[in-house]
Design a protein around this motif. Structure first.
Motif, mmCIF file in Angstrom:
data_model
loop_
_atom_site.group_PDB
_atom_site.id
_atom_site.type_symbol
_atom_site.label_atom_id
_atom_site.label_comp_id
_atom_site.label_asym_id
_atom_site.label_seq_id
_atom_site.Cartn_x
_atom_site.Cartn_y
_atom_site.Cartn_z
ATOM 1 N N GLN A 61 0.841 -1.201 0.000
ATOM 2 C CA GLN A 61 0.000 0.000 0.000
ATOM 3 C C GLN A 61 0.875 1.249 0.000
ATOM 4 O OE1 GLN A 61 -3.825 0.373 0.333
ATOM 5 N NE2 GLN A 61 -2.883 2.153 -0.644
ATOM 6 N N GLU A 62 1.928 1.226 0.809
ATOM 7 C CA GLU A 62 2.849 2.364 0.854
ATOM 8 C C GLU A 62 3.515 2.582 -0.505
ATOM 9 O OE1 GLU A 62 5.494 1.380 4.031
ATOM 10 O OE2 GLU A 62 3.988 1.746 5.596
ATOM 11 N N ASP A 109 1.057 4.226 -2.835
ATOM 12 C CA ASP A 109 0.872 5.633 -2.488
ATOM 13 C C ASP A 109 2.092 6.465 -2.879
ATOM 14 O OD1 ASP A 109 -1.566 4.881 -1.435
ATOM 15 O OD2 ASP A 109 -0.855 4.814 0.640
ATOM 16 N N ALA A 166 -8.124 4.062 -3.928
ATOM 17 C CA ALA A 166 -6.737 4.096 -3.465
ATOM 18 C C ALA A 166 -6.370 2.913 -2.580
ATOM 19 C CB ALA A 166 -6.474 5.400 -2.714
#
Length: 532
Positions: free
Chosen positions: A64-65, A68, A305
């Motif tokens: 996820q990081e 992003d 997202a």
């Protein structure tokens, strides 16, 4: 828009560390009921089961990081709005927008790229008039008979995607309509198709954006000669899907012309007129609209997202985990649906032509692995072919299974208490479990190491709408990976060198090359191949 090298992201270092002690599916509780329930995402009628991937909560957080940090969703939205992403900074490139999503962004009042969507609407309107004219008798052959067959003539993206869609949705084909395809410049490909056809009731859909594609141009001339030999006027049997104002945009030579645009790459063109004409001929206009609605729904959903709620984004990141951090060079797409028999071939082109790159968007050589080798065949046939290597070979191949709870036709037979569709899906689930868990046996030849990653994508039934969703899902998975690797997924310079060399060889085979232009290696190769 600012891009960064893949290896510079903070999450890259974290994932590198996590990969040193990655989740072991064969360990005690490595695969548990709770894990199978937790590692599941649902989206637009699809369930994505990834408990059999070698990830844990820490890896998912790091992925996820990465998403992003890399701005994957933001870049995807910018792509849909018309950002010029088909470029390499500081070097000559196609320098184009990437707007395949506009071909289905035709239903709302606020399209992301209004001009491109307006063009798509205009082409859909032309397609509807064409299909209605075939239906009501305004377009017939020279004898006043209806056309019953369409042959699509194109190569690469003008063949693989449309062919995959038409095969996938044959169950919804209108009575008395059929679609065939000619792609290869091998004359036997065209001869095999043409010999079984009633040319008088056949339309040929010639698909080439430039109007100059060598294979397609050659096959078109072969078809024109066959029609003329049969006493038929080619202009009444040929349809063109091409660039507006190009050499094939000629009403004196084609029954009608529909347009394709530079901002839609060939491998992403199946939902444009490239795929819609043949699909509309076979299934009817309404089915085309259903396909586009499914694709547009996925286009919108892919803006989420949260990777756990965005299946194409999650698929992309799991693929990056397997490829870049666990070191697996290939991925197998394994649809447990005979209708999807050519879908892996389409994805092979879409993925490998998009992400088979070794230069960043800044024009530097990459220092990390980019696109994997993509391949696959439908189950259960594949189980009796190459699954031996998947289970016990030295090369670990992550597998992506695709299946449906119900068949398209609804025709089934119960044997030993279960139907054929149940057997099909049971086999798919069993293969995923077998790859993950393995089996110990005193006989080493009967030992399965297990701990081999896979995922399962399952929906209720393959329909025009779910096919549109599935197609767009994989398109976006490919684009997300390209964004993350900081490469241009939308050019295909790698196919050009072979074309140039083939042209030189053809000049020499014709005997019209000047002696000074003849490369001795080429000359020797032709001679040793018995062609001079």
């Amino acid at each position: 828009m600012q891009f960064h090298d893949f290896s510079t992201y903070r999450a890259f270092s974290r994932l590198t560390g996590l990969a040193k002690n990655s989740h072991d599916l064969t360990a005690v509780n490595g695969l548990s009921p709770q894990r199978m329930s937790t590692f599941k995402s649902s989206m637009l009628g699809f369930d994505f089961l990834y408990g059999t991937q070698r990830v844990n909560a820490d890896v998912l957080t790091a992925l996820q990081e990465l998403a992003d940090e890399a701005g994957l969703v933001e870049t995807f939205i910018a792509m849909k709005k018309g950002a010029v992403l088909n470029r390499i900074e500081g070097y000559e490139s196609e320098n184009r927008q990437v707007l395949h999503t506009a071909s289905r962004d035709v239903f709302g009042e606020r399209p992301c790229a209004p001009e491109a969507s307006a063009r798509a609407k205009a082409e859909l309107a032309k397609l509807r008039v064409f299909l209605d004219s075939l239906e009501d008798g305004r377009i017939v052959n020279g004898q006043g008979e209806a056309f019953t067959t369409m042959v699509q003539v194109g190569i690469g993206g003008s063949d693989l995607g449309p062919r995959a869609l038409c095969l996938a949705l044959q169950a919804y084909r209108r009575p008395g309509r059929s679609v065939r395809f000619i792609a290869n410049v091998d004359p036997d490909d065209a001869a095999e198709v043409l010999r079984d056809l009633d040319l008088s009731t056949t339309l040929f859909n010639i698909v080439s954006k430039s109007g100059t594609t060598l294979e397609t141009r050659t096959n078109e001339q072969l078809i024109r000669a066959a029609l003329q030999q049969a006493g038929l006027d080619p202009a009444l049997h040929l349809v063109a899907v091409t660039g507006e104002g190009g050499p094939m945009d000629d009403p004196s030579r084609y029954l009608t012309s529909l347009y394709m645009y530079d901002y839609i790459g060939g491998r992403y063109s199946a939902t444009s007129m490239v795929g819609a004409v043949a699909l509309g001929f076979a299934l009817g206009y309404d089915a085309v609209i259903e396909l586009l609605q499914g694709a547009q729904a996925m286009d919108q959903a892919a803006e989420e997202a949260d990777i756990r709620a965005n299946i194409p984004l999650l698929m992309a990141l799991l693929g990056i985990w397997n490829h870049n951090f666990l070191g697996h060079a290939t991925v197998a797409i394994l649809p447990y649906s005979q209708a999807l028999s050519r879908f892996p071939a389409h994805l092979q082109q879409c993925d490998m032509e998009s992400n088979g790159k070794s230069v960043t968007r800044a024009g530097h050589l990459v220092q990390w692995q980019t696109g994997p080798i993509v391949w696959g065949e439908p189950g259960t046939n594949g189980q009796h072919a190459f699954y031996q290597l998947l289970h016990q070979g030295t090369e670990i191949v992550p597998a992506e299974f695709i299946g449906f709870r119900s068949s398209q036709y609804g025709a089934d037979v119960e044997v030993e208490g279960t139907g054929s569709q149940q057997k099909l899906i049971a086999n798919m689930l069993a293969q995923s479990l077998a790859l993950a868990l393995g089996r110990k046996d005193p006989n080493p030849a009967r030992t399965f190491a297990g701990n081999r990653p896979s995922s399962i994508l399952i929906a209720d039934r393959l329909t025009p709408r779910t096919m549109g969703e599935l197609l767009a899902m994989y398109e976006h998975r490919i684009a997300f990976q390209g964004f993350c690797w900081n490469i241009n997924s939308f050019d295909q310079e790698g196919v050009q060198l072979g074309k140039v060399l083939a042209g030189r060889l053809l000049h020499r085979m014709r005997g019209d090359s000047e002696t000074a232009d003849v490369d001795p290696i080429e000359e020797t190769l032709l001679r040793e191949a018995g062609l001079l």
